[in-house]
Design a protein around this motif. Structure first.
Motif, PDB file in Angstrom:
ATOM      1  N   VAL A   1      -9.448  -6.786 -11.552  1.00  7.60           N
ATOM      2  CA  VAL A   1     -10.276  -5.910 -10.718  1.00  7.60           C
ATOM      3  C   VAL A   1     -10.565  -6.588  -9.383  1.00  7.60           C
ATOM      4  N   LYS A   2     -10.895  -7.875  -9.408  1.00  7.58           N
ATOM      5  CA  LYS A   2     -11.152  -8.602  -8.155  1.00  7.58           C
ATOM      6  C   LYS A   2      -9.889  -8.656  -7.308  1.00  7.58           C
ATOM      7  N   GLU A   3      -8.763  -8.910  -7.933  1.00  6.25           N
ATOM      8  CA  GLU A   3      -7.478  -8.954  -7.232  1.00  6.25           C
ATOM      9  C   GLU A   3      -7.203  -7.617  -6.546  1.00  6.25           C
ATOM     10  N   ALA A   4      -7.433  -6.514  -7.249  1.00 10.65           N
ATOM     11  CA  ALA A   4      -7.221  -5.180  -6.676  1.00 10.65           C
ATOM     12  C   ALA A   4      -8.203  -4.923  -5.537  1.00 10.65           C
ATOM     13  N   SER A   5      -9.450  -5.296  -5.724  1.00  9.68           N
ATOM     14  CA  SER A   5     -10.457  -5.112  -4.672  1.00  9.68           C
ATOM     15  C   SER A   5     -10.086  -5.899  -3.417  1.00  9.68           C
ATOM     16  N   ASP A   6      -9.629  -7.114  -3.607  1.00 12.90           N
ATOM     17  CA  ASP A   6      -9.207  -7.945  -2.467  1.00 12.90           C
ATOM     18  C   ASP A   6      -8.017  -7.328  -1.750  1.00 12.90           C
ATOM     19  N   ALA A   7      -7.075  -6.782  -2.514  1.00  7.86           N
ATOM     20  CA  ALA A   7      -5.898  -6.133  -1.908  1.00  7.86           C
ATOM     21  C   ALA A   7      -6.322  -4.912  -1.106  1.00  7.86           C
ATOM     22  N   ILE A   8      -7.249  -4.132  -1.638  1.00  4.72           N
ATOM     23  CA  ILE A   8      -7.747  -2.957  -0.916  1.00  4.72           C
ATOM     24  C   ILE A   8      -8.430  -3.401   0.372  1.00  4.72           C
ATOM     25  N   ALA A   9      -9.225  -4.445   0.310  1.00  5.60           N
ATOM     26  CA  ALA A   9      -9.903  -4.950   1.522  1.00  5.60           C
ATOM     27  C   ALA A   9      -8.893  -5.377   2.572  1.00  5.60           C
ATOM     28  N   ARG A  10      -7.802  -6.039   2.151  1.00  2.00           N
ATOM     29  CA  ARG A  10      -6.771  -6.444   3.124  1.00  2.00           C
ATOM     30  C   ARG A  10      -6.113  -5.231   3.754  1.00  2.00           C
ATOM     31  N   LEU A  11      -5.846  -4.202   2.960  1.00  7.15           N
ATOM     32  CA  LEU A  11      -5.219  -2.992   3.489  1.00  7.15           C
ATOM     33  C   LEU A  11      -6.135  -2.271   4.468  1.00  7.15           C
ATOM     34  N   VAL A  12      -7.411  -2.229   4.162  1.00  7.92           N
ATOM     35  CA  VAL A  12      -8.376  -1.548   5.032  1.00  7.92           C
ATOM     36  C   VAL A  12      -8.506  -2.283   6.362  1.00  7.92           C
ATOM     37  N   ARG A  13      -8.474  -3.605   6.321  1.00  8.00           N
ATOM     38  CA  ARG A  13      -8.600  -4.408   7.545  1.00  8.00           C
ATOM     39  C   ARG A  13      -7.368  -4.301   8.442  1.00  8.00           C
ATOM     40  N   SER A  14      -6.212  -4.038   7.846  1.00  8.06           N
ATOM     41  CA  SER A  14      -4.984  -4.047   8.646  1.00  8.06           C
ATOM     42  C   SER A  14      -4.794  -2.783   9.447  1.00  8.06           C
TER      43      SER A  14
END
Length: 113
Positions: free
Chosen positions: A100-113
């Motif tokens: 879940v943390k891994e997925a949340s971190d990936a979503i955060a990276r996508l949102v920032r890009s």
């Protein structure tokens, strides 16, 4: 089969899981075809710059390439959530929390890009 997240990662039983599959594996051919088109788009942009084409035309192609990459990223994220995170949630414990943390971190990276 359980997806372990990375080559050589430890499976549920603590041993390397050589049989691990990733969520995107059932659609791998489609992803590869899309990435091949994206690669062609990037080469096309390179050629446009080399040929000194109009900047707005280049920017239009960059925008199309960006959208294509975002589409692949969102598809991979969806596959990850449906396969890897769901499987880990069924197992529970630290593995579920990590996925879940891994997925949340990936979503955060996508949102920032």
């Amino acid at each position: 089969m359980t997806e372990t997240g990375s080559p050589g990662a430890l499976g549920v039983n603590g041993e390397g899981d050589a049989q691990a599959t990733h969520g995107y594996i059932t659609d791998k051919a489609n992803y590869l075809a899309r990435l091949k088109r994206i690669e062609g788009q990037a080469r096309g942009i390179h050629r446009m710059v080399d040929e000194e084409q109009y900047c707005i035309d280049i920017l239009t192609q960059v925008s199309a390439l960006t959208k294509a990459l975002e589409s692949v990223a969102l598809g991979l994220l969806d596959d990850h959530l449906k396969h890897c995170v769901v499987d880990a949630a069924r197992t529970g414990g630290a593995e579920a929390d990590a996925k879940v943390k891994e997925a949340s971190d990936a979503i955060a990276r996508l949102v920032r890009s």
